[in-house]
Structure formats: C-alpha cells, structure tokens
Design an enzyme around this catalytic site. Structure first.
Site, PDB file in Angstrom:
ATOM      1  N   ASP A   1     -13.117  -2.629   0.405  1.00  0.00           N
ATOM      2  CA  ASP A   1     -12.613  -3.468  -0.951  1.00  0.00           C
ATOM      3  C   ASP A   1     -13.717  -4.283  -0.428  1.00  0.00           C
ATOM      4  O   ASP A   1     -14.156  -5.409  -0.643  1.00  0.00           O
ATOM      5  CB  ASP A   1     -11.463  -3.898  -0.913  1.00  0.00           C
ATOM      6  CG  ASP A   1     -10.771  -3.877   0.224  1.00  0.00           C
ATOM      7  OD1 ASP A   1     -11.128  -3.246   1.673  1.00  0.00           O
ATOM      8  OD2 ASP A   1     -10.045  -5.024  -0.201  1.00  0.00           O
TER       9      ASP A   1
ATOM     10  N   GLU B   1     -11.877 -10.075  13.797  1.00  0.00           N
ATOM     11  CA  GLU B   1     -10.989  -9.107  13.730  1.00  0.00           C
ATOM     12  C   GLU B   1     -11.206  -7.966  14.783  1.00  0.00           C
ATOM     13  O   GLU B   1     -12.784  -7.582  13.913  1.00  0.00           O
ATOM     14  CB  GLU B   1      -9.713  -8.566  12.639  1.00  0.00           C
ATOM     15  CG  GLU B   1      -8.994  -9.938  12.798  1.00  0.00           C
ATOM     16  CD  GLU B   1      -7.910  -9.508  11.652  1.00  0.00           C
ATOM     17  OE1 GLU B   1      -6.650  -9.066  11.281  1.00  0.00           O
ATOM     18  OE2 GLU B   1      -8.589  -8.771  10.426  1.00  0.00           O
ATOM     19  N   GLU B   2     -10.702  -7.036  15.608  1.00  0.00           N
ATOM     20  CA  GLU B   2     -11.760  -5.691  16.364  1.00  0.00           C
ATOM     21  C   GLU B   2     -11.650  -4.576  15.080  1.00  0.00           C
ATOM     22  O   GLU B   2     -12.508  -3.582  15.393  1.00  0.00           O
ATOM     23  CB  GLU B   2     -10.423  -5.272  17.687  1.00  0.00           C
ATOM     24  CG  GLU B   2      -9.177  -5.606  17.879  1.00  0.00           C
ATOM     25  CD  GLU B   2      -8.691  -4.332  16.197  1.00  0.00           C
ATOM     26  OE1 GLU B   2      -9.525  -3.729  16.055  1.00  0.00           O
ATOM     27  OE2 GLU B   2      -8.174  -4.827  15.438  1.00  0.00           O
TER      28      GLU B   2
ATOM     29  N   ARG C   1     -14.756  -5.186   5.287  1.00  0.00           N
ATOM     30  CA  ARG C   1     -14.824  -4.849   6.683  1.00  0.00           C
ATOM     31  C   ARG C   1     -16.359  -4.184   6.348  1.00  0.00           C
ATOM     32  O   ARG C   1     -16.709  -4.204   6.031  1.00  0.00           O
ATOM     33  CB  ARG C   1     -13.952  -3.384   6.531  1.00  0.00           C
ATOM     34  CG  ARG C   1     -12.722  -3.581   7.345  1.00  0.00           C
ATOM     35  CD  ARG C   1     -12.017  -2.694   8.065  1.00  0.00           C
ATOM     36  NE  ARG C   1     -10.183  -2.817   7.621  1.00  0.00           N
ATOM     37  CZ  ARG C   1      -9.937  -1.622   8.029  1.00  0.00           C
ATOM     38  NH1 ARG C   1      -9.991  -1.224   8.483  1.00  0.00           N
ATOM     39  NH2 ARG C   1      -8.779  -2.539   8.392  1.00  0.00           N
TER      40      ARG C   1
ATOM     41  N   ARG D   1       0.918  -0.933   0.086  1.00  0.00           N
ATOM     42  CA  ARG D   1       0.106  -0.032   0.327  1.00  0.00           C
ATOM     43  C   ARG D   1       1.323   1.112  -0.078  1.00  0.00           C
ATOM     44  O   ARG D   1       2.240   1.464   0.637  1.00  0.00           O
ATOM     45  CB  ARG D   1      -0.807   0.206   1.220  1.00  0.00           C
ATOM     46  CG  ARG D   1      -1.668  -0.505   1.296  1.00  0.00           C
ATOM     47  CD  ARG D   1      -2.904  -0.649   2.159  1.00  0.00           C
ATOM     48  NE  ARG D   1      -3.797  -1.368   2.604  1.00  0.00           N
ATOM     49  CZ  ARG D   1      -5.287  -1.621   3.027  1.00  0.00           C
ATOM     50  NH1 ARG D   1      -4.592  -1.288   4.521  1.00  0.00           N
ATOM     51  NH2 ARG D   1      -5.441  -3.280   3.081  1.00  0.00           N
TER      52      ARG D   1
ATOM     53  N   THR E   1      -2.336 -10.007  14.305  1.00  0.00           N
ATOM     54  CA  THR E   1      -3.655  -8.808  13.877  1.00  0.00           C
ATOM     55  C   THR E   1      -2.739  -9.600  11.953  1.00  0.00           C
ATOM     56  O   THR E   1      -1.533  -9.937  11.350  1.00  0.00           O
ATOM     57  CB  THR E   1      -2.748  -7.952  13.463  1.00  0.00           C
ATOM     58  OG1 THR E   1      -3.634  -7.404  15.041  1.00  0.00           O
ATOM     59  CG2 THR E   1      -3.599  -7.024  12.810  1.00  0.00           C
TER      60      THR E   1
HETATM   61  C1  G16 Z   1      -6.069  -5.290   6.965  1.00  0.00           C
HETATM   62  C2  G16 Z   1      -5.900  -6.739   7.325  1.00  0.00           C
HETATM   63  C3  G16 Z   1      -6.950  -7.239   8.711  1.00  0.00           C
HETATM   64  C4  G16 Z   1      -6.045  -5.742  10.035  1.00  0.00           C
HETATM   65  C5  G16 Z   1      -6.277  -5.176   9.551  1.00  0.00           C
HETATM   66  C6  G16 Z   1      -5.231  -4.239  10.762  1.00  0.00           C
HETATM   67  O1  G16 Z   1      -7.425  -5.621   6.874  1.00  0.00           O
HETATM   68  O2  G16 Z   1      -6.325  -7.404   5.904  1.00  0.00           O
HETATM   69  O3  G16 Z   1      -6.465  -8.358   9.257  1.00  0.00           O
HETATM   70  O4  G16 Z   1      -6.570  -6.327  10.842  1.00  0.00           O
HETATM   71  O5  G16 Z   1      -5.094  -4.276   8.387  1.00  0.00           O
HETATM   72  O6  G16 Z   1      -4.013  -3.615  10.234  1.00  0.00           O
HETATM   73  P1  G16 Z   1      -2.657  -2.973  11.332  1.00  0.00           P
HETATM   74  O7  G16 Z   1      -3.192  -2.468  12.139  1.00  0.00           O
HETATM   75  O8  G16 Z   1      -2.138  -3.381  10.539  1.00  0.00           O
HETATM   76  O9  G16 Z   1      -3.166  -1.410  10.001  1.00  0.00           O
HETATM   77  P2  G16 Z   1      -8.003  -4.387   5.536  1.00  0.00           P
HETATM   78  O10 G16 Z   1      -9.177  -4.037   5.283  1.00  0.00           O
HETATM   79  O11 G16 Z   1      -7.120  -2.717   5.381  1.00  0.00           O
HETATM   80  O12 G16 Z   1      -7.579  -5.477   4.599  1.00  0.00           O
END
Ligand code: G16
Length: 543
Positions: free
Chosen positions: A279, A363-364, A282, A22, A344
């Site tokens: 996407d 996940e939270e 969530r 990203r 995570t």
């Molecule tokens: C991604 C991951 C998740 C993770 C989240 C937050 O979500 O797929 O498993 O919980 O990032 O990660 P971080 O706390 O490292 O920012 P997504 O929806 O961004 O793909």
C-alpha cells in the site's frame, strides 16, 4: 431510492490489530463479514452523516468488489460524498494526503499492507480519521465494540459505479467523485523537495532502480521519477499493480524484495535502489551493494533534514517506535530536540504530529514519515534520500558511514519467527513476563541487565496509557533485546525478536551485522528458549 436493511449476526474476530482489520480473503468473502465491519465503522463514527469520506485501496484481490459494497453502504448510511480513487487505487499515504487536502471526515483504506494478496492471500480494512492518520485506539475500540452487537446493516440497491473513469455522479442521495489518486500526492511531494536538484542528479551519471513490487506505488513512482524527474523509462520496475502482486510478497526487505536486491548487490549495481510495499507506506533504501537499516535511515534523514526545502527551518522533535534502534536519539540530542519513544503502530505518532511535538517519525519495520501526512510514506522517504544525495553529492554508503563516524553505529537486526503456534507463543511471553523482576542485575558474558520490563506508553498529549507493548531487556552498555508478538499477521503467531548494540568506535564499524549481534542472539535464546517454544531452529525472516 431502495435502501435494504439486512439482518446479520456478529463475528467474534473483528478486533482491529496494529493497522486495521486484516484477515485472509476467504474470511472477508464470507457472507456479511465485510458488511458487518463497515456498518460498525459507520455506527461508531458520530456525526458522519452528510460528511465527505475518502475511499481507495492497494488494488489487491477483492479491492474492486469491496469498494462497490462500501459505496452502496455509505449511500445507505447517509454519507454526503465519497472521493474514490480511479480504478479503486489509492496508496495509504496518498489517502492520508487526500483526507487532509479535502478536509474530509475520514477515509476507508482497503489494504493488508505488506501481506501477500490474491484469492489465497490477505485483505484488510483500515479507518483513518480527520487528521488523515490511522484511527486511534478509542475509535478502533468503539468499532470493535459495535461489531460484537451488530444485528443489521444498510445497503443501497443500485448498479455498480464505473471506477475507471474520472467522474462526478450521484449514488442515491450521495455524491461520488472518482478522482485521480496520484496528482494531489505528487503536488505535495513537489512542495517539499527540491525537484530541480534531484532532476539534475538523475540527469548526470546517476543510476537508480525503484521496485514497486507490482503493488500500489507503480503509478505514483512512474509519475514522480520518470515523468516529473526525468529518469529513464524502466527506472520503475514491477510497476503495474496486480491483484496478487505477481505472486510476490510485497514487503520491501532483503528477503522479499529479491528482484531489487539481486540488482543492487550485483556487478555494476546502480547508485540507488528503493522498494515499497503493497500500500505504499513502507520503504527500503539501498545503495550500490549497501543496505540502509530503517533505523539508520530515520537517523540520517533527521541529521540532514535542513538540506531539504520542506524541513529547512528545523524539526520540532522526532519520534520512533520502541523497538526501533536508538540511532535517531543521538541525532536528536545533538540537534537539541525531543525524541519520543512510542509503541509499535503509526497511530501512536498522530498526537505528537498534531501537537507539533514531532516533525519526523520512523519505525524499524521500514516505515518513515513526517508531518506532511499522518501515515508513513514510502515514496516520500525515497525522495528525501534523493534530495540529500543531490545536496551532498555523496553516495548512499558514504553518507551512512560518515553518519556512523559522527554518531557511532547502532548494529541492529530483527528476527521474525512466522506462523508459530499461538498458544506456545503466548506461553513464551507469559514465562518471560514472570521472569522480568528477577532479570535485573543478571550477567550474561559481557552483558549485565540494566532493566527488564513490559513497555508501557503514556501519551504526553492526551494522557492515554497503552500497556503491554513488548518486553524489553536493556543492558548497561545500551544494548537491547526486545520481544513482541506481531499485530499484523493472519496465520498463527509471529514472534519478533529485535536486537540492538551500540558501537562508538569507527574502527569497529565493518563487522557483519549478525556477527556483531551474535552474543545478544545467544542471550535471547537462553533467556526466552525461543527454539523450544517456536519449534524452529532459525528465524523465518531476518531483516
Ligand atoms: C503496520 C503498522 C506499523 C507497524 C507494522 C508492524 O505497518 O502501521 O506501524 O510497525 O505494522 O507491526 P507488527 O510488528 O505488529 O506486525 P503496515 O505497513 O503493515 O501497515
């Protein structure tokens, strides 16, 4: 067929994070930046020649251009066939579903998830493997290693593909199918949930509001809720995917999903509200003037899974990420099934799901899902909730309050300090790490430290070990404070502070969350000196 080999030099910042690579759009638009990463994917994947891959994205700015580049590079790298979503659109869970249904070799998903889009926003590339899930660490490491030594990439010189028409065509020697990205996913949802009862619920005096936040779930939500389930037109708001998400931040939480929050916390609020992210993986669930924490959502779904056709035969186990509250642990205990605690990142659930050790995961960070695909799935969670509401006849709030009465309440909150100075954030962690051995036994007010460590995960399926996954301070009454640095931000560092305390007594379940967590917030400040290191008086976002 004219395949061009283009000389290039490595970029030193192409290490995939929690969920793919990203970066800001500006970074991705540098000459060769996207191409290097895509070539590294093809180089790192053994045996991808002649295979089928799935391709699509969340429709954000640069999605279309990137898809054309990737199609031409796939053709030049000997990929057999690419299934691409019409308009370049495919939600992350739908991509996972399509990889599995077509038995594809893998998939490339273009998304920076909940990060803002547009020319000044973010872009991202994720690679998913044959099981439909995010590439495990050994694959992302191989891709990263390749990015460090890449000296050329291959691309076919040809016209762009018309992405807007469903079609089957050839690009050089490679097949391209532009497919409907919604239909296979909607059919999967129909196979899991009791659409007839949900239809009946929706026809009665039940009002709901679904917010797609101008991101990828718009067409999926309209198809499911308005077309298949008969909800009135307009039930899905902000339903048109826009390249900049209408200027919004497509993260379904109480701060960024403000349109929905205003409606659900206003007068005459609907019975049910939900939002999804950029996407579509969530979700946020709301009742009339009521917020369901993602951790509670996972626990409620687990406790009521037997009411849902796709899960009526029971769960093999459940899994949650380490910072997610332990609410689901209590349900698992009652059901007599295993509850796994993973780092995570959805990728850590893949092995447990494949080995049938877990059926539901969560996940939270507003992610919930199951073994139906290998990604978290926002609209799946919404349908799961609707199915339970239809089966029980309860309101969202009653369902959650009854759950607390049975299992106790895990007060829970996450405080994010976004865009803080990276060096200072690292210093905060180094200092905390150095204190861990001395914290055990310390007392802060009513709280005594039971353990303090940096979470390490031993995958029970493949034996791999993932270290440094977040600092945990656990107290003797089960309360926890956790510190992590986000792996998805693109500007500076984001410090996440997770707070949890457990209250078994139902007469004490009405305290406002931040008030209930006040003592822990103060302890966290005291131990980690957050204000000093972040130079912030308050968190940027509280969820
Ligand atoms: C991604 C991951 C998740 C993770 C989240 C937050 O979500 O797929 O498993 O919980 O990032 O990660 P971080 O706390 O490292 O920012 P997504 O929806 O961004 O793909």
């Amino acid at each position: 067929m004219n395949i061009r080999t283009v000389s290039t030099t490595p970029f030193d910042d192409q290490k995939p994070g929690t969920s793919g690579l990203r970066k800001s759009v500006e970074v991705f638009q540098q000459p060769h930046y996207l191409e290097n990463f895509i070539q590294a994917i093809f180089d790192a994947l053994e045996g991808c020649e002649g295979q089928t891959i799935v391709l699509g994205g969340d429709g954000r700015y640069y999605n279309r251009q990137a898809i054309q580049i990737i199609l031409k590079m796939a053709a030049a790298n000997g990929i057999g066939r690419v299934l691409v979503g019409q308009g370049g659109i495919m939600s992350t869970p739908a991509a996972s579903c399509i990889i599995r249904q077509y038995k594809a070799f893998g998939g490339i998903i273009l998304s920076a998830s909940h990060n803002p889009g547009g020319p000044d926003g973010d872009f991202g590339v994720k690679y998913n493997v044959t099981n439909g899930g995010p590439a495990p660490e050994k694959v992302t490491s191989a891709i990263y290693d390749r990015t460090k030594e890449i000296d050329s990439y291959k691309i076919l010189e040809t016209d762009d593909v018309n992405l807007d028409k469903l079609t089957v065509m050839r690009l050089g020697e490679m097949g391209v199918e532009v497919i409907d990205p919604v239909e296979p996913y909607a059919r999967l949802m129909e196979s899991l949930f009791d659409f007839d009862s949900i239809r009946q619920l929706v026809r009665q005096d039940f009002q709901m509001c679904i917010d797609s936040m101008h991101a990828v779930t718009g067409p999926y939500a309209k198809n499911l809720f308005e077309k298949r389930l008969g909800a009135p037109q307009g039930t899905v708001q902000n339903s048109e995917p826009l390249e900049d998400f209408g200027g919004g931040h497509p993260d379904p939480n109480l701060v960024y999903a403000h349109d929905l929050v205003e409606i659900m916390f206003g007068d005459d609020a609907p019975d049910f509200g939900a939002a999804s992210d950029g996407d579509g993986d969530r979700n946020m669930i709301l009742g009339n003037n009521f917020f369901v924490t993602p951790s509670d959502s996972l626990a409620v779904l687990t406790a009521n899974a037997k009411l849902v056709p796709g899960y009526k035969d029971g769960l093999s186990g459940v899994a949650r990420s380490m910072p997610t509250s332990a609410a689901v642990d209590r349900v698992a205990e009652k059901l007599g099934v295993e509850c796994y605690e993973t780092p995570t990142g959805w990728k850590f659930f893949g092995n447990l799901l494949d080995a049938d050790r877990a059926t539901l995961c969560g996940e939270e960070s507003f992610g919930t899902g199951s073994n139906h695909v290998r990604e978290k799935d926002g609209l799946w969670a919404v349908l799961f909730w609707l199915n339970i509401l239809a089966a029980t006849g309860k309101s969202v709030e009653d369902l959650v309050r009854d759950h607390w009465k049975t299992y106790g309440r895990n007060y829970y909150s996450r405080h994010d300090y976004e865009e803080v100075d990276k060096e200072r954030a690292n210093e905060l962690f180094e200092r905390l790490q150095g204190m861990l051995d001395d914290l055990k036994g310390n007392t802060y007010g009513n709280y005594t430290v039971d353990y303090a460590d940096n979470f390490s995960y031993n995958d029970p399926v493949d034996g791999s070990v993932s270290k440094n996954q977040g600092i945990r301070i656990g107290f003797t009454d089960g309360s926890r404070i956790i510190f992590r640095l986000s792996g998805t931000g693109t500007k500076g560092a984001t410090l996440r502070l997770y707070l949890e305390s457990y209250e078994p007594d139902a007469s004490k379940h009405d305290t406002e969350t931040q008030t209930a967590l006040e003592p822990l917030i103060e302890i966290a400040q005291k131990i980690a000196q957050i204000r000093e290191y972040t130079q912030r008086d308050e968190p940027t976002v509280i969820t």
